[in-house]
Design a protein around this motif. Structure first.
Motif, PDB file in Angstrom:
ATOM      1  N   VAL A   1      13.163  88.718   0.620  1.00  0.00           N
ATOM      2  CA  VAL A   1      11.897  89.454   0.528  1.00  0.00           C
ATOM      3  C   VAL A   1      11.102  88.375  -0.435  1.00  0.00           C
ATOM      4  CG1 VAL A   1      10.756  91.246  -0.680  1.00  0.00           C
ATOM      5  CG2 VAL A   1      12.986  91.666   0.641  1.00  0.00           C
ATOM      6  N   THR A   2       9.958  88.156  -0.198  1.00  0.00           N
ATOM      7  CA  THR A   2       9.227  87.408  -1.022  1.00  0.00           C
ATOM      8  C   THR A   2       7.747  88.034  -1.107  1.00  0.00           C
ATOM      9  OG1 THR A   2       8.494  85.855   0.870  1.00  0.00           O
ATOM     10  CG2 THR A   2      10.286  85.076  -0.335  1.00  0.00           C
ATOM     11  N   HIS A   3       6.919  87.287  -2.111  1.00  0.00           N
ATOM     12  CA  HIS A   3       5.362  87.928  -1.934  1.00  0.00           C
ATOM     13  C   HIS A   3       4.455  86.687  -1.946  1.00  0.00           C
ATOM     14  CE1 HIS A   3       2.067  90.069  -3.824  1.00  0.00           C
ATOM     15  NE2 HIS A   3       2.354  91.092  -3.300  1.00  0.00           N
ATOM     16  N   ASP A   4       3.315  86.748  -1.180  1.00  0.00           N
ATOM     17  CA  ASP A   4       2.446  85.468  -1.150  1.00  0.00           C
ATOM     18  C   ASP A   4       1.201  85.611  -1.695  1.00  0.00           C
ATOM     19  OD1 ASP A   4       0.972  87.180   0.150  1.00  0.00           O
ATOM     20  OD2 ASP A   4       1.280  86.500   2.260  1.00  0.00           O
ATOM     21  N   GLY A   5       1.242  86.774  -2.830  1.00  0.00           N
ATOM     22  CA  GLY A   5      -0.186  86.714  -3.612  1.00  0.00           C
ATOM     23  C   GLY A   5      -0.805  88.141  -3.108  1.00  0.00           C
ATOM     24  N   SER A   6      -0.612  88.465  -1.800  1.00  0.00           N
ATOM     25  CA  SER A   6      -1.252  89.675  -1.344  1.00  0.00           C
ATOM     26  C   SER A   6      -0.396  90.374  -0.814  1.00  0.00           C
ATOM     27  CB  SER A   6      -2.489  89.124  -0.471  1.00  0.00           C
ATOM     28  OG  SER A   6      -2.017  88.656   0.442  1.00  0.00           O
ATOM     29  N   ARG A   7       0.535  90.061  -0.101  1.00  0.00           N
ATOM     30  CA  ARG A   7       1.482  91.076   0.418  1.00  0.00           C
ATOM     31  C   ARG A   7       3.071  90.637   0.485  1.00  0.00           C
ATOM     32  NH1 ARG A   7      -0.331  91.622   6.441  1.00  0.00           N
ATOM     33  NH2 ARG A   7      -0.070  89.345   6.376  1.00  0.00           N
ATOM     34  N   PHE A   8       3.781  91.591   0.547  1.00  0.00           N
ATOM     35  CA  PHE A   8       4.999  91.349   0.737  1.00  0.00           C
ATOM     36  C   PHE A   8       5.540  90.807   2.205  1.00  0.00           C
ATOM     37  CE2 PHE A   8       5.146  94.400  -2.742  1.00  0.00           C
ATOM     38  CZ  PHE A   8       6.191  93.627  -3.786  1.00  0.00           C
ATOM     39  N   LYS A   9       6.511  89.583   2.151  1.00  0.00           N
ATOM     40  CA  LYS A   9       7.015  89.106   3.471  1.00  0.00           C
ATOM     41  C   LYS A   9       8.486  89.732   3.271  1.00  0.00           C
ATOM     42  CE  LYS A   9       3.452  87.371   5.101  1.00  0.00           C
ATOM     43  NZ  LYS A   9       2.823  86.135   5.191  1.00  0.00           N
ATOM     44  N   ILE A  10       8.819  90.338   4.307  1.00  0.00           N
ATOM     45  CA  ILE A  10      10.151  90.674   4.613  1.00  0.00           C
ATOM     46  C   ILE A  10      10.740  90.069   5.812  1.00  0.00           C
ATOM     47  CG2 ILE A  10      11.786  92.883   4.711  1.00  0.00           C
ATOM     48  CD1 ILE A  10       8.539  93.926   3.932  1.00  0.00           C
ATOM     49  N   ALA A  11      11.987  89.292   5.386  1.00  0.00           N
ATOM     50  CA  ALA A  11      12.391  88.355   6.563  1.00  0.00           C
ATOM     51  C   ALA A  11      13.766  89.063   6.834  1.00  0.00           C
ATOM     52  CB  ALA A  11      12.811  87.046   5.921  1.00  0.00           C
ATOM     53  N   LEU A  12      13.778  89.267   8.162  1.00  0.00           N
ATOM     54  CA  LEU A  12      14.992  89.730   8.815  1.00  0.00           C
ATOM     55  C   LEU A  12      16.087  88.920   9.368  1.00  0.00           C
ATOM     56  CD1 LEU A  12      13.195  92.687  10.938  1.00  0.00           C
ATOM     57  CD2 LEU A  12      13.793  92.703   8.555  1.00  0.00           C
ATOM     58  N   LYS A  13      17.391  89.254   9.419  1.00  0.00           N
ATOM     59  CA  LYS A  13      18.327  88.405   9.731  1.00  0.00           C
ATOM     60  C   LYS A  13      17.818  87.809  11.177  1.00  0.00           C
ATOM     61  CE  LYS A  13      22.665  87.570   7.927  1.00  0.00           C
ATOM     62  NZ  LYS A  13      23.961  88.314   7.340  1.00  0.00           N
TER      63      LYS A  13
END
Ligand SMILES: Cc1cc2nc3c(=O)[nH]c(=O)nc-3n(C[C@H](O)[C@H](O)[C@H](O)COP(=O)(O)OP(=O)(O)OC[C@H]3O[C@@H](n4cnc5c(N)ncnc54)[C@H](O)[C@@H]3O)c2cc1C
Length: 417
Positions: free
Chosen positions: A148-160
């Protein structure tokens, strides 16, 4: 699926973990939102609510019959200070009412544990799945989140599976940190995580006094760990492993970390007669000697102790089958009283993993705002349930903390959206 496709981005809330806390947060958020929201639950397992299913021996001990937040919070060896505030907002009574409004009645057992009257955890699961369907909450099973990361405006949820989702808010509700993923997601945002340690486990003991007595229990015992100057009263159960039952499990929870640091090698003393004092027992024995001197001691159990256990305690006090109340010696009587109020056992390990109910450890509570369950380090990031460094003793307290923290998270996301 494409990471930038409309279907996989722009969620209002992505919940990682389809357990008790995640589900209740998602349902609450849709229930309290003024307009429809895109909410997604991601679950790595093949099905959601798996722990609810097996909980309470398949009956699901939903909560505990105690409505005072301060009293309730005393049942959390870790989380006692953080929980009274949240419990003022969503306590056992609120959960009972919420379920009742959805046609689910609970019953209370003598010790305060509350279960659905159906005695089936499926009742709770069906209710939650029904609510999720009604509110159009999207659920994806066999979907494991890897980052899980945040690009400054939204979260990015990386799946396997290499898909990446985007969301305004993320709730980490991945359960106990024995499985490290939830803790790792939190750490990547700067959170500190208390290491996992088993809580609520049975004591492994090999002792001739307990051999072959598995299944026998005393309703009011006291378990004491003299080296830690701590005791706990409650039912004590003899198992194939050693000792269990609420009296032992609660004690294990209170000192989970101390016992881990001792590698589960310690002495435990058991009183099989509750809080009866040496003098009270001695008086009872004098009265029996006067009234029933010809009675064999071993064959007549006292203080509601199951007969087979009483016999073992007599044997440990060197009282054989032929000894009668009239001819028992002072030292035998003293030894029997010792066995009754302070049987000492050497603990040599804890139960196997499958019997461990709860993990202590998790995200450090001071880094979370308990008015919203939002991270103090990253806006839009939320935590609920066992992933936090909160755990309760046995009796429905662990689910209640999942309901309470899930509720508050769902409510705060609904309000801010
Ligand atoms: C045998 C047993 C019996 C119990 N009985 C009771 C009881 O009767 N009463 C009570 O109060 N408590 C009970 N408990 C404790 C209770 O089940 C937990 O405290 C509660 O389930 C915690 O809820 P949770 O939502 O935080 O975590 P969980 O219920 O553990 O849910 C977390 C979910 O997250 C998923 N997950 C984890 N990582 C990822 C990832 N990277 N991506 C996607 N999904 C992920 C997991 O697969 C899991 O389904 C019991 C526990 C056990 C093991």
């Amino acid at each position: 699926m494409n990471s930038d496709s409309d279907t996989d981005s722009n969620f209002d809330l992505v919940v990682i973990g389809g357990g008790a806390a995640g589900f209740f947060a998602a349902i609450t958020c849709t229930e309290l939102s003024e307009k429809p929201r895109r909410i997604l639950i991601l679950e790595k397992g093949s099905d959601v609510l798996q722990k609810v299913k097996i909980s309470g021996g398949g009956r699901c001990n939903v909560t505990h019959d105690c409505h005072d937040p301060r009293e309730f919070a005393k049942n959390y060896p870790r989380g006692q200070k953080a929980l009274p505030g949240p419990l003022h907002r969503w306590n056992a009574g609120d959960m009972i009412d919420w379920l009742e409004q959805r046609g689910i009645e609970l019953k209370t057992e003598a010790d305060g544990r509350m279960f659905p009257i159906t005695d089936s955890s499926q009742t709770i699961i069906d209710c939650f799945l029904g609510e999720a369907r009604m509110h159009n909450i999207e659920i994806r099973c066999r979907t494991e989140v890897s980052e899980v990361t945040h690009d400054g405006s939204r979260f990015k949820i990386a799946l396997k599976s290499d898909v990446t989702l985007a969301s305004k808010n993320v709730l980490i509700a991945t359960g106990g940190v024995r499985t490290p993923s939830g803790g790792n997601f939190a750490k990547s945002f700067g959170h500190s995580v208390e290491p996992a340690a088993p809580s609520l486990f049975t004591f492994k003991i090999r002792d001739p006094r307990l051999d072959g007595l598995a299944g026998i229990s005393v309703p009011v015992g006291v378990a004491r760990i003299p080296d830690l100057k701590l005791e706990n009263s409650g039912p004590i159960l003899i198992t194939h492993w050693g000792l269990s039952g609420p009296g032992i499990l609660k004690l294990s929870s209170k000192v989970a970390r101390d016992l881990q640091s001792r590698n589960y090698q310690f002495r435990v003393q058991i009183s099989w007669t509750g809080n009866q004092s040496r003098a009270e027992i001695s008086d009872t024995f004098s009265a029996i000697r006067d009234s029933s001197g010809r009675q064999q001691i071993q064959s007549h159990s006292q203080f509601s102790i199951p007969g087979r256990l009483w016999k073992r305690l007599c044997e440990a006090a060197q009282i054989d089958a032929s000894t009668k109340w009239g001819n028992v010696t002072k030292s035998q009587t003293a030894a029997l009283i010792d066995q009754l109020i302070s049987s000492e056992f050497q603990v040599d390990g804890k139960s196997m993993n499958k019997d461990e109910f709860v993990t202590c450890g998790g995200i450090t509570v001071k880094e979370v705002d308990f008015k919203t369950m939002q991270s103090r380090l990253q806006l839009g990031l939320y935590f609920a349930g066992e992933v936090l460094d909160i755990d309760g003793v046995t009796g429905g307290f662990n689910f209640q903390s999942a309901w309470t923290t899930g509720r508050i998270c769902g409510e705060s996301v609904a309000v801010k959206l």
